[in-house]
Design an enzyme around this catalytic site. Structure first.
Site, PDB file in Angstrom:
ATOM      1  N   PHE A 119       0.846  -1.189   0.000  1.00  0.00           N
ATOM      2  CA  PHE A 119       0.000   0.000   0.000  1.00  0.00           C
ATOM      3  C   PHE A 119       0.885   1.244   0.000  1.00  0.00           C
ATOM      4  CE2 PHE A 119      -4.381   1.435   0.801  1.00  0.00           C
ATOM      5  CZ  PHE A 119      -5.077   0.339   0.344  1.00  0.00           C
ATOM      6  N   GLN A 240      -7.286  14.877   3.625  1.00  0.00           N
ATOM      7  CA  GLN A 240      -6.681  14.041   2.600  1.00  0.00           C
ATOM      8  C   GLN A 240      -7.555  13.981   1.350  1.00  0.00           C
ATOM      9  OE1 GLN A 240      -6.084   9.484   3.072  1.00  0.00           O
ATOM     10  NE2 GLN A 240      -4.093  10.478   2.997  1.00  0.00           N
ATOM     11  N   HIS A 242      -8.014  11.756  -1.667  1.00  0.00           N
ATOM     12  CA  HIS A 242      -7.625  10.436  -2.150  1.00  0.00           C
ATOM     13  C   HIS A 242      -7.361  10.548  -3.640  1.00  0.00           C
ATOM     14  CE1 HIS A 242      -7.582   6.191  -3.040  1.00  0.00           C
ATOM     15  NE2 HIS A 242      -7.593   5.924  -1.746  1.00  0.00           N
ATOM     16  N   LEU A 252     -15.040   5.950  -4.207  1.00  0.00           N
ATOM     17  CA  LEU A 252     -13.647   5.576  -3.960  1.00  0.00           C
ATOM     18  C   LEU A 252     -13.203   4.360  -4.771  1.00  0.00           C
ATOM     19  CD1 LEU A 252     -11.069   5.797  -2.104  1.00  0.00           C
ATOM     20  CD2 LEU A 252     -12.228   4.200  -0.578  1.00  0.00           C
ATOM     21  N   GLU A 255      -6.649   2.301  -3.042  1.00  0.00           N
ATOM     22  CA  GLU A 255      -5.227   2.311  -3.334  1.00  0.00           C
ATOM     23  C   GLU A 255      -4.717   0.888  -3.541  1.00  0.00           C
ATOM     24  OE1 GLU A 255      -3.454   5.070  -0.677  1.00  0.00           O
ATOM     25  OE2 GLU A 255      -1.584   3.956  -0.595  1.00  0.00           O
ATOM     26  N   ARG A 286      -0.323   9.367  -0.300  1.00  0.00           N
ATOM     27  CA  ARG A 286      -1.491   9.890  -1.013  1.00  0.00           C
ATOM     28  C   ARG A 286      -1.398  11.362  -1.389  1.00  0.00           C
ATOM     29  NH1 ARG A 286      -6.344   6.768   2.216  1.00  0.00           N
ATOM     30  NH2 ARG A 286      -5.984   4.756   1.210  1.00  0.00           N
ATOM     31  N   HIS A 353     -11.348  12.845   1.056  1.00  0.00           N
ATOM     32  CA  HIS A 353     -11.501  11.482   1.555  1.00  0.00           C
ATOM     33  C   HIS A 353     -11.440  11.375   3.075  1.00  0.00           C
ATOM     34  CE1 HIS A 353     -11.281   7.164   1.466  1.00  0.00           C
ATOM     35  NE2 HIS A 353     -10.088   7.119   1.992  1.00  0.00           N
ATOM     36  N   ARG A 398      -2.355  11.147   6.099  1.00  0.00           N
ATOM     37  CA  ARG A 398      -2.520   9.782   6.584  1.00  0.00           C
ATOM     38  C   ARG A 398      -2.064   8.785   5.521  1.00  0.00           C
ATOM     39  NH1 ARG A 398      -6.296   5.937   5.761  1.00  0.00           N
ATOM     40  NH2 ARG A 398      -7.902   7.254   4.829  1.00  0.00           N
TER      41      ARG A 398
END
Lengths: 594, 115, 236
Positions: A119, A240, A242, A252, A255, A286, A353, A398
């Site tokens: 990730f 954030q 995304h 969404l 990731e 991100r 996000h 994050r």
């Protein structure tokens, strides 16, 4: 009018991941606990998390929690508190294994262990190369997790108040938190939940932006309630975006798609992330990826008629792998982009996000605020965990999969702290006489106002303002304008009018109450963002550019500190970042690159 | 009786299997009889009597009827369970249904062995 | 897609002011970006804030916005507006008490879900690490654990309409089999005992409406068949 009072040891507001995790601790400790939720627990937004939850289990390759900690500190652009980050990363294995014991259907490796995938931003050996750390159940990890935790609560006989909306926090003169007022949505009845411990797990407020991956219910109710009760909000400028929301729809795309080998491409089919993050490429953190995408689009290399999105390409992957590991993404592509991702790339844009900031907490889950010169004085009886809280582990940005970890670790620690404090055995403190007055006044104003502002239009005005003035890239002058605009919107939000006067399931009233919460969050965000004159993590300003003195525009001399927005007078104060972990050496400041 | 919804009768599997088993018996019998009739092609009353004079056919036909009635019992009972809520009335209907089906069984035997 | 007017006929009932429910004809202009039925409902609600329905994630994973759309149960957020015949007739899920407009009381539905003990039962002391499960054993849970509890299936099932208080219904039985099929669960026998009942399990007559309407493409009938298979295997 006398308001019914229900007495509990603890009241938990919110039944998403953090709320349910706290509830398990309290119910299994045998305490009388009420869990309030606007929606049936499994409809909470944790259900939409896709890619996985981080834990250095090392099931597929070597891993260590200190590497995870390093990545999280670096991902946070050093704004995360290192004691809290150590606490979280060290606890990760324990809470993920617990979930497995609760029955969560994780995918498995060939030897039967929990499946892990790479990730963004998760690396081995202190930033060397991507590592498989994200524990996943296909691309439905949040769904599998939320259901497993709800099921565990059913087993533990937790008492749920489903479709109850909390309205206001009750604090007495000494500042102790004594519970909440809440409304049963089916009947419109207002009730006081009088508790010795109040835990907020109300999630984020992504709906302050026009384009968001968040559910309709993510309206920052906990933040609104805290703000109205005079509790400051921390680091609210950090939101954030995304990288991969479906263009147009906002839905969404995990990731995990890039974790499984997906590649971002611009209009000339170039794998542009190689230019921005030569090492981690598509699996950079991100904020880095979102900025790269926004830059590509801004410089005319976007795709489509309006050149306003880029492409996420997985057509080179084995279709069987896609259908096994990313079945939900295939479905989302068909449903919301009209694209079969086995054959064609998906159109994606950076989409709001996650809220890195929130109600300031200690890593034990206790809410803290400045008092008598102590910047982190505990608010007695008040706890928070998950997205509504700011421990702070995510700092300025994050890492993917750390949100599910956050809600497990801090949901649990908030629950444990509440149990500990409750076992220490203080009686219920007396409710102030006016405990419900504020809520009743708000509702009666909304119900009876004539010639007020329309909820739908006010919300739209707020969302447009946030999107235009506090997006992926921020500009000094735009932020200034944004502040005055959002204060204008606030005036309307204080004068909402609804046409529906019914007591039964009045969703117009619910949306008006939610709007009053949203505006607190929007205001905190805009004012905090305007005040922070540097670029850090997800907060990037044109007037704080990348220079030799300030790489990436980050200015540690002046701005290595947490913002505290005071809702009482819209003022800003700051508190230092905790650079001292609990047991290990600090992660020293460094320029961030992937 | 107190007004409480009670479930947990701990039966149903046998009926469910029986319904399937009887269906299979009826299906096999239908195919078999079709074949017999195609071969024998009885065109007169005496010819039909001849077919059913055979002991095996008699037995199979009786088995078919027993299967049919048992199959019907489960189906009709389910209908009473779905649509008739008062327990007393439902029990009465069950008894009436059973009586009728047992009667039919006897009747079928009488017809077959009177031939 | 372009700008277009779309006609609706919506079930309306507000217990505070209506003696009886009625169908309301209403139309709304949609933008080219409005793809899904939920987008249209959002527009309608901006026009008339009294129109009531549940909604949350708007991407088909939370299960809030199940309703009866042109006679068939489905999720508003996953239904393409342009695939629907107009006027689009919206009614609450059938077979459950209506609270208001498109909002039904789901108590009975969740009661049945809870009745199957929807949690993993394993009384061995929990090991230090995860319990092992082979990928093949894990695969058995696919098509079961994805249920979002939207109730499209149970409220399209005639057996559930007649006996909502006694028949577990497709959603609950799917969940029951999810735990029966889990190699980590130790209560298979009790779970089968719990279901062996002419109402709880055997009201399923394989009508398969549940399969037809499931927005996640799950197959409760198949799961119910597997429960029966296990009971047979246990009995003979």
């Amino acid at each position: 009018m006398s308001i019914p009072v229900l007495k509990f040891d603890a009241v938990i507001v919110g039944a998403g991941g953090a709320g349910l995790r706290s509830a398990i601790q309290l119910s299994e400790a045998g305490l009388k606990t009420a869990v309030l939720s606007k929606v049936f627990p499994t409809r909470s937004h944790t259900v939409a998390a896709q890619g996985g939850v981080a834990a250095s289990l090392g099931n597929s390759e070597q891993d260590h929690w200190t590497w995870h900690m390093y990545d999280t500190v670096k991902g946070s652009d050093w704004l995360g508190d290192q004691d809290a980050i150590e606490f979280m990363c060290k606890k990760a294995n324990e809470v993920v294994v617990e979930l497995e014991h609760y029955g969560m259907p994780f995918d498995r490796t060939d030897d039967g262990k929990i499946y892990q995938r790479p990730f963004g931003g998760h690396m081995s050996n202190f930033g060397e190369k991507p590592v498989r750390r994200s524990c996943a159940a296909a691309d439905r990890t949040g769904h599998a997790m939320l259901h497993a935790m709800y099921q565990r609560n059913v087993k533990a006989n937790t008492q749920f108040f489903v479709e109850w909306m909390a309205l206001d926090l009750i604090r007495d003169e000494e500042g102790h938190v004594l519970g909440v007022t809440a409304m049963e949505m089916e009947t419109g009845q207002i009730v006081i939940f009088h508790a010795r411990a109040t835990i907020f797990a109300t999630g984020g407020a992504g709906r302050i932006f026009y384009s968001s991956t968040n559910a309709f219910i993510n309206t920052g109710d906990g933040l609104g309630m805290a703000a109205r009760a005079g509790i400051p909000l921390e680091d609210m400028e950090f939101w954030q975006f995304h990288p991969t929301g479906v263009a147009g729809a906002g839905v969404l795309i995990t990731e995990g798609v890039r974790g499984e080998g997906g590649i971002l491409r611009n209009s000339s089919k170039e794998r542009f992330m190689e230019r921005y993050a030569p090492n981690a490429k598509d699996l950079a953190s991100r904020d880095v990826v979102s900025r790269a995408m926004a830059t590509e689009i801004k410089e005319g290399r976007g795709c489509g008629v309006n050149k306003d999105y880029v492409l996420l390409d997985i057509t080179h992957l084995d279709p069987a792998t896609i259908m096994k590991r990313l079945p939900g993404i295939h479905e989302i592509g068909l449903q919301f982009a009209g694209v079969d991702c086995l054959k064609e790339p998906l159109p994606v844009v950076p989409t709001c996000h996650y809220q890195m900031g929130g109600i300031p907490t200690h890593y034990s889950g206790r809410v803290v605020m400045p008092k008598d010169g102590d910047m982190s004085s505990v608010v007695p009886g008040f706890y928070a965990g998950g997205e509504c809280a700011c421990a702070s582990v995510h700092g300025a940005n994050r890492l993917g999969t750390n949100s599910l970890l956050d809600l497990l670790v801090f949901g649990k620690s908030a629950g444990d702290s509440a149990v500990e404090d409750l076992k220490a055995g203080k009686a219920h403190r007396d409710l102030p006489k006016d405990a419900a007055d504020k809520s009743l006044a708000r509702i009666s104003a909304i119900d009876n106002r004539k010639g007020g502002a329309n909820v739908h239009e006010t919300r739209l005005a707020m969302q447009r303002t946030m999107q235009d003035h506090a997006g992926v890239f921020r500009f000094g002058d735009m932020l200034k304008q944004g502040v005055s605009k959002i204060l204008e919107v606030e005036k309307a939000a204080r004068q909402l009018e609804i046409k529906d006067k019914s007591m039964a399931w009045n969703t117009a009233r619910t949306e008006a109450l939610e709007m009053e919460n949203l505006i607190e969050v929007a205001k905190a965000t805009m004012i905090s963002a305007e005040a922070r004159k540097e670029s850090r993590g997800a907060h990037v300003r044109d007037d704080a550019p990348d220079t030799a003195e300030f790489p990436n525009g980050r200015n540690d001399k002046e701005w290595l500190k947490h913002t505290l927005f005071s809702p009482v007078d819209n003022s800003i104060s700051y508190k230092p970042v905790n650079m001292q972990p609990l047991t290990v050496e600090p992660v020293e400041l460094k320029t961030r690159s992937y | 009786m107190i007004n409480r919804i009670v479930v947990g009768a701990h039966y149903g599997l046998k009926d469910w299997i029986a319904q399937r088993a009887t269906a299979v018996i009826m299906a096999v019998y239908s195919v078999l009889m079709a074949a017999v009739l195609l071969i024998v092609r009885p065109s007169t009353f005496e010819a039909w009597q001849g077919v059913f004079a055979n002991g095996v056919i008699k037995f199979l036909t009786f088995l078919f009827f027993v299967s049919l009635f048992y199959h019907a019992w489960i189906g009709i009972r389910d209908i009473w369970m779905d649509y008739v809520k008062p327990t007393g009335l439902r029990l009465t209907l069950h008894v009436v249904t059973i009586a009728a089906l047992v009667g039919y069984t006897a009747w079928a035997a009488a017809i077959l062995w009177r031939l | 897609m372009s700008k277009r007017m779309v006609q609706f006929s919506i079930y309306r009932y507000d217990p505070d002011k209506d003696d009886a429910p009625y169908m309301q004809d209403i139309s709304v202009e949609l933008e080219p970006t409005d793809r899904k039925l939920l987008d249209a409902l959002t527009k309608l609600k901006a026009k008339d804030d009294a129109i009531s329905y549940r909604r949350s994630c708007r991407e088909g994973v939370c299960g809030s916005d199940a309703m009866n759309i042109n006679g068939k149960n489905g999720l508003a957020c996953l239904t393409d507006i342009d695939s629907l015949k107009q006027p689009i007739v919206l009614r609450p899920l059938p077979g459950l008490p209506v609270i208001r407009d498109l909002i039904v009381d789901m108590t009975q539905f969740f009661k049945q879900y809870h009745s199957i003990k929807p949690y993993l039962i394993n009384n061995d002391p929990p090991p230090e690490r995860e319990r092992l499960q082979s990928p093949e054993d894990r695969e058995e849970l696919n098509g079961l654990y994805e249920c979002i509890l939207c109730a499209c299936c149970s409220t399209s099932c005639p057996s559930f309409w007649w006996n909502p208080d006694k028949f577990v219904g497709p959603a609950g039985l799917l969940a029951a089999y999810r735990f029966i099929a889990d190699t980590r669960d130790q209560a298979t026998s009790e779970r089968l005992d719990n279901l062996e009942d002419p109402y709880r399990l055997f009201r399923c007559h394989s009508i398969m409406n549940c399969v037809d309407v499931c927005p996640k493409g799950l197959n409760p009938t198949k799961a119910i068949g597997k429960i029966k298979d296990m009971m047979v295997a246990r009995a003979v």
